[in-house]
Motif scaffolding. Structure first.
Motif, PDB file in Angstrom:
ATOM      1  N   MET A  71       3.735  49.500  -9.616  1.00 50.49           N
ATOM      2  CA  MET A  71       4.883  48.717  -9.166  1.00 50.49           C
ATOM      3  C   MET A  71       4.640  48.186  -7.766  1.00 50.49           C
ATOM      4  SD  MET A  71       7.580  51.802  -8.514  1.00 50.49           S
ATOM      5  CE  MET A  71       7.174  53.174  -7.435  1.00 50.49           C
ATOM      6  N   LYS A  72       5.362  47.121  -7.446  1.00 55.13           N
ATOM      7  CA  LYS A  72       5.312  46.522  -6.108  1.00 55.13           C
ATOM      8  C   LYS A  72       6.696  46.665  -5.482  1.00 55.13           C
ATOM      9  CE  LYS A  72       4.074  43.368  -2.863  1.00 55.13           C
ATOM     10  NZ  LYS A  72       3.795  41.957  -2.911  1.00 55.13           N
ATOM     11  N   ALA A  73       6.736  47.260  -4.307  1.00 54.24           N
ATOM     12  CA  ALA A  73       8.012  47.497  -3.625  1.00 54.24           C
ATOM     13  C   ALA A  73       8.151  46.552  -2.439  1.00 54.24           C
ATOM     14  CB  ALA A  73       8.098  48.943  -3.144  1.00 54.24           C
ATOM     15  N   THR A  74       9.351  46.059  -2.225  1.00 54.27           N
ATOM     16  CA  THR A  74       9.712  45.344  -1.006  1.00 54.27           C
ATOM     17  C   THR A  74      10.573  46.283  -0.177  1.00 54.27           C
ATOM     18  OG1 THR A  74       9.689  43.202  -2.120  1.00 54.27           O
ATOM     19  CG2 THR A  74      10.906  43.343  -0.043  1.00 54.27           C
ATOM     20  N   LEU A  75      10.046  46.707   0.968  1.00 54.05           N
ATOM     21  CA  LEU A  75      10.739  47.700   1.788  1.00 54.05           C
ATOM     22  C   LEU A  75      11.536  47.062   2.925  1.00 54.05           C
ATOM     23  CD1 LEU A  75       7.975  50.456   2.007  1.00 54.05           C
ATOM     24  CD2 LEU A  75      10.072  50.511   0.664  1.00 54.05           C
ATOM     25  N   PHE A  76      11.126  45.881   3.386  1.00 54.64           N
ATOM     26  CA  PHE A  76      11.861  45.217   4.461  1.00 54.64           C
ATOM     27  C   PHE A  76      13.011  44.406   3.863  1.00 54.64           C
ATOM     28  CE2 PHE A  76       7.657  45.816   6.387  1.00 54.64           C
ATOM     29  CZ  PHE A  76       8.022  46.437   7.567  1.00 54.64           C
ATOM     30  N   GLY A  77      14.186  44.598   4.404  1.00 55.63           N
ATOM     31  CA  GLY A  77      15.360  43.953   3.837  1.00 55.63           C
ATOM     32  C   GLY A  77      15.891  44.776   2.675  1.00 55.63           C
ATOM     33  N   ASP A  78      16.467  44.106   1.673  1.00 54.07           N
ATOM     34  CA  ASP A  78      16.973  44.817   0.499  1.00 54.07           C
ATOM     35  C   ASP A  78      15.805  45.399  -0.292  1.00 54.07           C
ATOM     36  OD1 ASP A  78      19.640  44.169   1.059  1.00 54.07           O
ATOM     37  OD2 ASP A  78      19.433  42.211   0.080  1.00 54.07           O
ATOM     38  N   PHE A  79      15.920  46.672  -0.658  1.00 53.26           N
ATOM     39  CA  PHE A  79      14.865  47.352  -1.404  1.00 53.26           C
ATOM     40  C   PHE A  79      14.770  46.756  -2.805  1.00 53.26           C
ATOM     41  CE2 PHE A  79      13.602  50.971  -4.189  1.00 53.26           C
ATOM     42  CZ  PHE A  79      12.300  51.103  -3.717  1.00 53.26           C
ATOM     43  N   ARG A  80      13.549  46.368  -3.200  1.00 57.68           N
ATOM     44  CA  ARG A  80      13.312  45.763  -4.508  1.00 57.68           C
ATOM     45  C   ARG A  80      12.058  46.368  -5.127  1.00 57.68           C
ATOM     46  NH1 ARG A  80      14.885  40.352  -5.541  1.00 57.68           N
ATOM     47  NH2 ARG A  80      12.777  39.927  -6.283  1.00 57.68           N
ATOM     48  N   ILE A  81      12.064  46.450  -6.451  1.00 55.99           N
ATOM     49  CA  ILE A  81      10.904  46.901  -7.203  1.00 55.99           C
ATOM     50  C   ILE A  81      10.570  45.841  -8.245  1.00 55.99           C
ATOM     51  CG2 ILE A  81      10.077  48.584  -8.909  1.00 55.99           C
ATOM     52  CD1 ILE A  81       9.974  49.707  -6.174  1.00 55.99           C
ATOM     53  N   GLU A  82       9.286  45.478  -8.323  1.00 58.97           N
ATOM     54  CA  GLU A  82       8.817  44.531  -9.327  1.00 58.97           C
ATOM     55  C   GLU A  82       7.618  45.107 -10.061  1.00 58.97           C
ATOM     56  OE1 GLU A  82       7.812  41.059  -7.141  1.00 58.97           O
ATOM     57  OE2 GLU A  82       9.877  40.351  -6.971  1.00 58.97           O
ATOM     58  N   THR A  83       7.423  44.650 -11.295  1.00 60.61           N
ATOM     59  CA  THR A  83       6.224  44.996 -12.055  1.00 60.61           C
ATOM     60  C   THR A  83       5.108  44.038 -11.648  1.00 60.61           C
ATOM     61  OG1 THR A  83       6.726  43.487 -13.867  1.00 60.61           O
ATOM     62  CG2 THR A  83       7.705  45.701 -13.966  1.00 60.61           C
ATOM     63  N   PRO A  84       3.865  44.307 -12.067  1.00 63.12           N
ATOM     64  CA  PRO A  84       2.764  43.383 -11.720  1.00 63.12           C
ATOM     65  C   PRO A  84       3.005  41.955 -12.201  1.00 63.12           C
ATOM     66  CG  PRO A  84       1.890  45.463 -12.501  1.00 63.12           C
ATOM     67  CD  PRO A  84       3.362  45.515 -12.727  1.00 63.12           C
ATOM     68  N   SER A  85       3.819  41.788 -13.247  1.00 62.96           N
ATOM     69  CA  SER A  85       4.122  40.443 -13.748  1.00 62.96           C
ATOM     70  C   SER A  85       5.313  39.821 -13.025  1.00 62.96           C
ATOM     71  CB  SER A  85       4.392  40.498 -15.254  1.00 62.96           C
ATOM     72  OG  SER A  85       5.513  41.338 -15.528  1.00 62.96           O
ATOM     73  N   ARG A  86       5.729  40.442 -11.896  1.00 62.49           N
ATOM     74  CA  ARG A  86       6.826  39.967 -11.044  1.00 62.49           C
ATOM     75  C   ARG A  86       8.193  40.083 -11.718  1.00 62.49           C
ATOM     76  NH1 ARG A  86       4.883  37.590  -6.555  1.00 62.49           N
ATOM     77  NH2 ARG A  86       6.939  36.736  -6.065  1.00 62.49           N
ATOM     78  N   GLU A  87       8.283  40.972 -12.709  1.00 56.85           N
ATOM     79  CA  GLU A  87       9.558  41.243 -13.351  1.00 56.85           C
ATOM     80  C   GLU A  87      10.348  42.214 -12.478  1.00 56.85           C
ATOM     81  OE1 GLU A  87      11.327  43.007 -17.583  1.00 56.85           O
ATOM     82  OE2 GLU A  87       9.179  43.080 -17.136  1.00 56.85           O
ATOM     83  N   LEU A  88      11.579  41.841 -12.141  1.00 58.44           N
ATOM     84  CA  LEU A  88      12.404  42.665 -11.267  1.00 58.44           C
ATOM     85  C   LEU A  88      12.957  43.861 -12.027  1.00 58.44           C
ATOM     86  CD1 LEU A  88      13.766  42.934  -8.458  1.00 58.44           C
ATOM     87  CD2 LEU A  88      15.699  41.645  -9.403  1.00 58.44           C
ATOM     88  N   VAL A  89      12.815  45.050 -11.428  1.00 54.03           N
ATOM     89  CA  VAL A  89      13.395  46.270 -11.984  1.00 54.03           C
ATOM     90  C   VAL A  89      14.746  46.468 -11.304  1.00 54.03           C
ATOM     91  CG1 VAL A  89      13.120  48.750 -12.327  1.00 54.03           C
ATOM     92  CG2 VAL A  89      11.107  47.249 -12.340  1.00 54.03           C
ATOM     93  N   VAL A  90      15.824  46.269 -12.044  1.00 50.25           N
ATOM     94  CA  VAL A  90      17.162  46.368 -11.477  1.00 50.25           C
ATOM     95  C   VAL A  90      17.635  47.812 -11.557  1.00 50.25           C
ATOM     96  CG1 VAL A  90      19.552  45.588 -11.611  1.00 50.25           C
ATOM     97  CG2 VAL A  90      17.679  44.003 -12.155  1.00 50.25           C
ATOM     98  N   LEU A  91      17.906  48.421 -10.396  1.00 47.09           N
ATOM     99  CA  LEU A  91      18.378  49.811 -10.325  1.00 47.09           C
ATOM    100  C   LEU A  91      19.833  49.774  -9.877  1.00 47.09           C
ATOM    101  CD1 LEU A  91      15.266  51.388  -8.554  1.00 47.09           C
ATOM    102  CD2 LEU A  91      15.846  51.524 -10.982  1.00 47.09           C
ATOM    103  N   SER A  92      20.749  49.894 -10.840  1.00 44.70           N
ATOM    104  CA  SER A  92      22.172  49.807 -10.516  1.00 44.70           C
ATOM    105  C   SER A  92      22.689  51.071  -9.841  1.00 44.70           C
ATOM    106  CB  SER A  92      22.983  49.531 -11.783  1.00 44.70           C
ATOM    107  OG  SER A  92      22.716  50.523 -12.764  1.00 44.70           O
ATOM    108  N   ASN A  93      22.014  52.199 -10.068  1.00 45.64           N
ATOM    109  CA  ASN A  93      22.384  53.462  -9.430  1.00 45.64           C
ATOM    110  C   ASN A  93      21.816  53.457  -8.004  1.00 45.64           C
ATOM    111  OD1 ASN A  93      22.414  56.135  -8.449  1.00 45.64           O
ATOM    112  ND2 ASN A  93      22.392  56.975 -10.521  1.00 45.64           N
ATOM    113  N   ARG A  94      22.681  53.348  -6.993  1.00 43.66           N
ATOM    114  CA  ARG A  94      22.199  53.207  -5.615  1.00 43.66           C
ATOM    115  C   ARG A  94      21.380  54.409  -5.164  1.00 43.66           C
ATOM    116  NH1 ARG A  94      24.981  53.240   0.111  1.00 43.66           N
ATOM    117  NH2 ARG A  94      23.260  52.326   1.287  1.00 43.66           N
TER     118      ARG A  94
END
Length: 694
Positions: A14-37
């Protein structure tokens, strides 16, 4: 490890974006939506500690502190199950969960933070520049508050990451071409608006600002000349391409009746600035000149005039035009320096200048106390005077470090309080961060101390004390190779300040460069300082007889530069000579019987002296490898006077190295917080990894 990495590659990453809003993407740039904060924050915590397993109980308390522990653990268990299912839905299986710990599988994570750090270390930092500009000032894992425990934890991690980034940016700028360093500096300021850098390029102009004379026909203690020098030094010190000699060294050489060329030679500078301030009923006039240190000829000069209000209210006397003209004479481009938050009150400013002059009088009895009194008076007049709070913090830390005191930890705490006040008023107060770093050592938190030291350097790299304190903090942790450039900077900026040569000698000794350590130790002695570090270098070189004599010769400094242990009566000359002779043989003769006898004396002093942790006990205990006493002292109390000895702990010469080779050393290092610092910032030169782990 190879098997684990193969498994991860097969199961996705997975690829994580740590600066700003935390985001997780798969290698194909598919966003993993985590509704549980809390599930998202749990994963963010793991991403910020990718190489470490995290205790499940600690995670439960961090995310659910308001619940009973059993309930919190149950919530964590359910959260982990939900998180794993969500990731598996996207083809990612990267969680390693045991009964006691949680971790990410090795090689399963890519993120913007790691890419930025790698880019800053690369030969071409173009990608790092683009990333810095893209993330701007967005905080790490941005979001609303969760609970006090988690909010404090994430705030600490943000400080830690930003301190590391500042240090990495500084290193990248030093190692880059002029064009690239300018682009890096611009990108750094996108994230850190007050970012400053020390440029060691060959074209750098080395300058000393000498005290200006003052001719006053009006009267009154306005200290205009000191104020003009202070303002000029501050403005020049903030410019790229200029290396300014430290005030300590300037004060040391100016009293010796030297010519301009001799002063320039002593300070190792290319130019000196001298001047005169005249005050009469109509206002003030300033004459200043930039003089070649090699030839003693004027390169540039100017005459300025204005009212008292111009200086005290707006500081327009030393304005942008003056700096631009001086830079033009030096063939430099003036870059804007961060704004300076000063006082507009004349009396407060005069008290500030008087106090700083007093605090430079190291070894003069009562000077620090008078300086502190002046600073406190100034702050009563103007409590928003940020630089005065920093100066007061420094006065308290210097009092604790180099005067006989039984309240050193309390004085350090007071220094930290003043430093925090300075930073709250003006976040650009780099020196205040370095003082906070010193205090963290007294709290057994060297990891935080190093964070603060890096933060100080990133904010004010042109301050000689900031360079020195970052270098010393790295030396205390055994990281001499990393410390050496900062120690050398401190020596460059303050070339007649003995403390810097003690650090330089310690760094060379820790790196096994004995000949260079001998030169640094001799320079320390030549400057009229106690020469224990020269004796250490002589012992390391095998010249025990010279080392004994060198240490014995330091007896004449007792009661002046060498402070008497607090609470102990003065010695007469005979007792002093007998004690120093006994100590010199015990530390440096190489005779086991002499060493054993002096170790016993130190044990007795530790039991009987009012300050059992005084440097007069701690330093020789380190130098003789008296590991029992060293670990006892530093496990119980680290204060600003004895922490300086930690830098010589890492000299790999018998008997000094007996402490770090003691089987109990790693447990000791764990107790005082060194292991945590090594895990965060890298292991020391003599311990490339934790020897307790297979």
């Amino acid at each position: 490890m190879e098997q684990a990495e193969t498994q991860v590659a097969a199961q996705g990453w997975m690829k994580a974006t740590l600066f700003g809003d935390f985001r997780i993407e798969t290698p194909s740039r598919e966003l993993v939506v985590l509704s549980n904060r809390r599930a998202a924050l749990l994963l963010a915590v793991l991403c910020l500690e990718p190489d470490h397993s995290i205790d499940r109980e600690a995670l439960a308390r961090l995310l659910w502190p308001d619940r009973f522990l059993a309930q919190a653990k149950a919530s964590l268990r359910q959260c982990l199950l939900d998180l794993r299912r969500k990731l598996e839905d996207h083809g990612v299986d990267c969680l390693i969960v045991s009964r006691g710990e949680v971790a990410l599988a090795p090689g399963s994570l890519a993120c913007d933070l790691f890419e930025l750090e790698a880019g800053l270390l690369s030969d071409d930092p173009a990608a790092a520049i683009a990333t810095l500009l893209a993330i701007g000032n967005r905080p790490l894992v941005q979001g609303p508050p969760l609970n006090p425990e988690f909010d404090e934890w994430i705030a600490s991690r943000r400080d830690h990451v930003d301190a590391q980034l500042r240090a990495a940016i500084s290193a990248a700028i030093r190692n880059s071409s002029n064009a690239t360093s300018e682009r890096l500096l611009e990108a750094a300021r996108a994230r850190f608006p007050s970012y400053r850098t020390f440029n060691r390029a060959a074209h750098q102009a080395r300058i000393a600002v000498l005290p200006f004379s003052q001719i006053d026909s009006v009267g009154g203690n306005f200290y205009l000349a000191d104020g003009i020098v202070d303002e000029l030094s501050t403005r020049l010190g903030g410019l790229s391409g200029i290396a300014l000699a430290g005030r300590t060294s300037v004060a040391a050489v100016i009293d010796k009746g030297r010519t301009v060329t001799e002063i320039a030679s002593d300070l190792g500078v290319d130019y000196v600035i001298e001047g005169e301030v005249r005050r009469d009923a109509q206002g003030i006039g300033v004459r200043m000149a930039l003089i070649s240190g090699q030839y003693g000829t004027e390169v540039w000069s100017d005459r300025l005039s204005g009212s008292i209000e111009d200086f005290f209210d707006g500081r327009k006397v030393i304005g942008a035009n003056v700096i631009a003209a001086m830079c033009h004479a030096l063939d430099l481009t003036a870059s804007p320096a961060p704004s300076r938050k000063m006082t507009h009150d004349r009396e407060a400013y005069a008290l500030f200048l008087q106090a700083r002059a007093m605090i430079q009088k190291i070894g003069v009895e009562g000077a620090f106390a008078k300086g502190i009194a002046f600073l406190e008076q100034a702050l009563e007049i103007d409590p928003e005077f940020a630089e005065c709070w920093t100066a007061l913090a420094n006065a308290h830390i210097m009092t604790a470090a180099i005067t006989p005191s039984l309240e050193r930890v309390a004085q350090s705490a007071e220094a930290a309080r003043c430093a925090e006040r300075a930073i709250a008023l003006d976040p650009g107060q780099g020196h205040a961060f370095s003082i906070l770093g010193i205090h963290e050592w007294t709290r057994f938190n060297p990891a935080r101390a190093l964070e603060m030291a890096f933060e100080a350097y990133a904010r004010d790299p042109n301050d000689a004390d900031v360079c020195s304190r970052l270098g010393s903090c790295l030396l205390y942790l055994g990281k001499a190779r990393e410390a050496l450039p900062y120690v050398e900077e401190a020596v460059d900026r303050d070339p007649v300040y003995g403390r810097n040569y003690a650090m330089l000698a310690s760094a060379y000794l820790s790196l096994g460069e004995i000949d260079k350590a001998l030169v640094a130790g001799q320079r320390l002695a030549d400057l009229g300082n106690p020469s224990m570090w020269l004796a250490l270098a002589q012992m390391a070189a095998g010249d025990h007889e010279a080392a004994v004599q060198t240490h014995f010769d330091t007896r004449f400094y007792l009661g002046t530069i060498i402070m008497r242990p607090p609470g102990m009566p003065p010695m007469d000359d005979a007792a002093r000579d007998a004690y120093f002779g006994f100590a010199a043989r015990g530390i440096f003769s190489g005779n086991p019987a002499d060493r054993a006898a002096y170790c016993q004396i130190l044990d007795g002093l530790h039991a009987a002296m009012p300050d059992p942790y005084d440097s007069s006990i701690a330093f020789p205990a380190i130098w003789m490898g008296h590991s029992d006493l060293v670990m006892k002292i530093y496990s119980e109390c680290i204060h600003p006077a004895n922490m300086f000895g930690l830098m010589s702990l890492w000299i790999d010469v018998d008997p000094i190295n007996r402490t770090i080779r003691d089987p109990r050393f790693m447990d000791f290092a764990e107790r005082i917080g060194m292991v945590e610092a090594w895990e965060r910032f890298g292991w020391p030169d003599l311990l490339p990894a934790d020897p307790r782990r297979p």
